[in-house]
Design an enzyme around this catalytic site. Structure first.
Site, PDB file in Angstrom:
ATOM      1  N   GLU A  34      -5.698  -4.988  10.341  1.00  0.00           N
ATOM      2  CA  GLU A  34      -4.692  -3.955  10.533  1.00  0.00           C
ATOM      3  C   GLU A  34      -4.946  -3.237  11.858  1.00  0.00           C
ATOM      4  OE1 GLU A  34      -2.702  -2.850   6.515  1.00  0.00           O
ATOM      5  OE2 GLU A  34      -4.217  -1.366   7.014  1.00  0.00           O
ATOM      6  N   LYS A  68       0.174   4.212  -0.254  1.00  0.00           N
ATOM      7  CA  LYS A  68      -0.458   5.390   0.368  1.00  0.00           C
ATOM      8  C   LYS A  68      -0.216   6.634  -0.499  1.00  0.00           C
ATOM      9  CE  LYS A  68      -0.316   3.080   4.792  1.00  0.00           C
ATOM     10  NZ  LYS A  68      -0.270   3.151   6.246  1.00  0.00           N
ATOM     11  N   HIS A 113      -9.703   1.224   4.790  1.00  0.00           N
ATOM     12  CA  HIS A 113      -8.441   1.356   5.522  1.00  0.00           C
ATOM     13  C   HIS A 113      -8.661   2.266   6.741  1.00  0.00           C
ATOM     14  CE1 HIS A 113      -4.310   2.410   6.477  1.00  0.00           C
ATOM     15  NE2 HIS A 113      -3.957   1.341   5.798  1.00  0.00           N
ATOM     16  N   GLU A 121      -7.005   4.582   7.896  1.00  0.00           N
ATOM     17  CA  GLU A 121      -6.743   6.006   7.628  1.00  0.00           C
ATOM     18  C   GLU A 121      -7.969   6.655   6.984  1.00  0.00           C
ATOM     19  OE1 GLU A 121      -3.022   5.373   5.610  1.00  0.00           O
ATOM     20  OE2 GLU A 121      -2.163   4.748   7.530  1.00  0.00           O
ATOM     21  N   GLY A 179       2.335   2.092  10.879  1.00  0.00           N
ATOM     22  CA  GLY A 179       3.282   3.196  10.790  1.00  0.00           C
ATOM     23  C   GLY A 179       3.992   3.511  12.094  1.00  0.00           C
ATOM     24  N   SER A 203       3.207  -2.371  10.279  1.00  0.00           N
ATOM     25  CA  SER A 203       4.653  -2.452  10.497  1.00  0.00           C
ATOM     26  C   SER A 203       5.247  -3.814  10.122  1.00  0.00           C
ATOM     27  CB  SER A 203       5.005  -2.083  11.939  1.00  0.00           C
ATOM     28  OG  SER A 203       4.616  -0.747  12.217  1.00  0.00           O
ATOM     29  N   ASN A 221       0.874  -1.173   0.000  1.00  0.00           N
ATOM     30  CA  ASN A 221       0.000   0.000   0.000  1.00  0.00           C
ATOM     31  C   ASN A 221       0.908   1.220   0.000  1.00  0.00           C
ATOM     32  OD1 ASN A 221      -1.769   2.067   0.460  1.00  0.00           O
ATOM     33  ND2 ASN A 221      -2.473   1.355   2.464  1.00  0.00           N
TER      34      ASN A 221
HETATM   35  P1  13P Z   1       2.837   0.212   7.726  1.00  0.00           P
HETATM   36  O1  13P Z   1       3.352  -1.073   7.120  1.00  0.00           O
HETATM   37  O2  13P Z   1       3.593   1.414   7.270  1.00  0.00           O
HETATM   38  O3  13P Z   1       2.694   0.092   9.200  1.00  0.00           O
HETATM   39  O4  13P Z   1       1.345   0.412   7.143  1.00  0.00           O
HETATM   40  C1  13P Z   1       0.448  -0.622   7.197  1.00  0.00           C
HETATM   41  C2  13P Z   1      -0.739  -0.260   6.415  1.00  0.00           C
HETATM   42  O5  13P Z   1      -1.482   0.628   6.771  1.00  0.00           O
HETATM   43  C3  13P Z   1      -0.988  -0.992   5.159  1.00  0.00           C
HETATM   44  O6  13P Z   1      -2.244  -0.703   4.642  1.00  0.00           O
END
Ligand code: 13P
Length: 258
Positions: free
Chosen positions: A170, A15, A98, A100, A176, A216, A13
């Site tokens: 997740e 982002k 997601h 976010e 993150g 992560s 992803n």
């Molecule tokens: P990270 O791997 O940066 O923690 O992000 C995970 C994520 O949100 C994947 O959609």
């Protein structure tokens, strides 16, 4: 060995990262470096990069995904992108719900449900994200949150319609942050989600459902996570932006499923 009915999926992803030139470079590196990955590999890129990355990945084993969609087929929805537009741009997969999106942009379970319906109608493989916050985990609400998000997102389909669905667990506190869920924590959540999936659409659906872990994931953590019986892949954020790290994750090594 992984389950014969569930081919692992390792999805990046990206982002809101990378210029078009950087996207092309990374897509090329992923295409070349994951050729011998036993897992299905996908990259979910910003809308603006879809067509250029589709060109790079054309005819290759790497799948292309969007990071969100809007459920209406077309119309006056400034800023939004439909499922058909994603498919037209070359996407085969799409991330939905997601954390976010939920936290920053107000996506609800009801919206996730509508987006899922639109994705399935356009024959996109939906990756539906669920996960608890740190507060929710610390107040013992993890299972309740997962149950609500899964049931709300997946409600109202015929079992045959949801066979392509992929779920991603997740935990928000692991995204993150560099704090990966332990393999045991992830397995506990995945096993619970599979059980809930069985209640929604039957044992056959649950047994075939791919549940990815995200939060992560790194080359250092992937092997132990993937050794868990109910982990069927990873949704990778930060580490998917580095070709070498993503390659190692896609080539995770598991001697035998626990
Ligand atoms: P990270 O791997 O940066 O923690 O992000 C995970 C994520 O949100 C994947 O959609």
């Amino acid at each position: 060995m992984t389950s014969p009915v569930r081919r692992p999926l390792i999805a990046g992803n990206w982002k809101m990262h990378l210029t078009l030139a950087q996207s092309v470079e990374l897509a090329k590196a992923v295409r070349e470096s994951t050729k011998d990955s036993p897992a299905e590999v996908a990259v979910c890129v910003p809308f603006t990069a879809l067509t250029v990355v589709a060109e790079v990945l054309k005819g290759s084993h790497v799948r292309l995904g969007g990071q969100d969609l809007y459920w209406e087929p077309q119309g006056a929805f400034t800023g939004e992108v439909s499922a058909a537009q994603l498919a037209d741009a070359g996407a085969t997969h799409v991330i939905i719900g997601h954390s976010e999106r939920r936290r920053l942009f107000g996506d609800t379970d009801e919206w996730v449900n509508k987006k899922l319906k639109a994705a399935l109608a356009a024959k996109l493989v939906p990756i539906v994200c669920v996960g608890e916050t740190l507060d929710e985990r610390q107040s013992n609400k993890t299972f309740r949150v997962l149950e609500t998000q899964l049931a709300g997102g997946l409600k109202g389909f015929a079992p045959a319609d949801v066979s392509a669905v992929v779920v991603a667990y997740e935990p928000v506190w692991a995204i993150g942050t560099g704090v990966t869920a332990t393999p045991a924590q992830a397995q506990e959540a995945h096993s619970f989600l599979r059980q809930q999936a069985g209640k929604l659409y039957g044992e056959g659906f649950a047994a075939g459902l791919r549940i990815l872990y995200g939060g992560s994931v790194t080359p250092e953590t992937v092997d132990n996570l993937m050794a868990q019986p109910d982990l069927d892949g990873a949704l990778v954020g930060g580490a998917s932006l580095k070709a070498a790290a993503f390659m190692r994750i896609a080539r995770f090594q598991v001697a035998a499923k626990a």
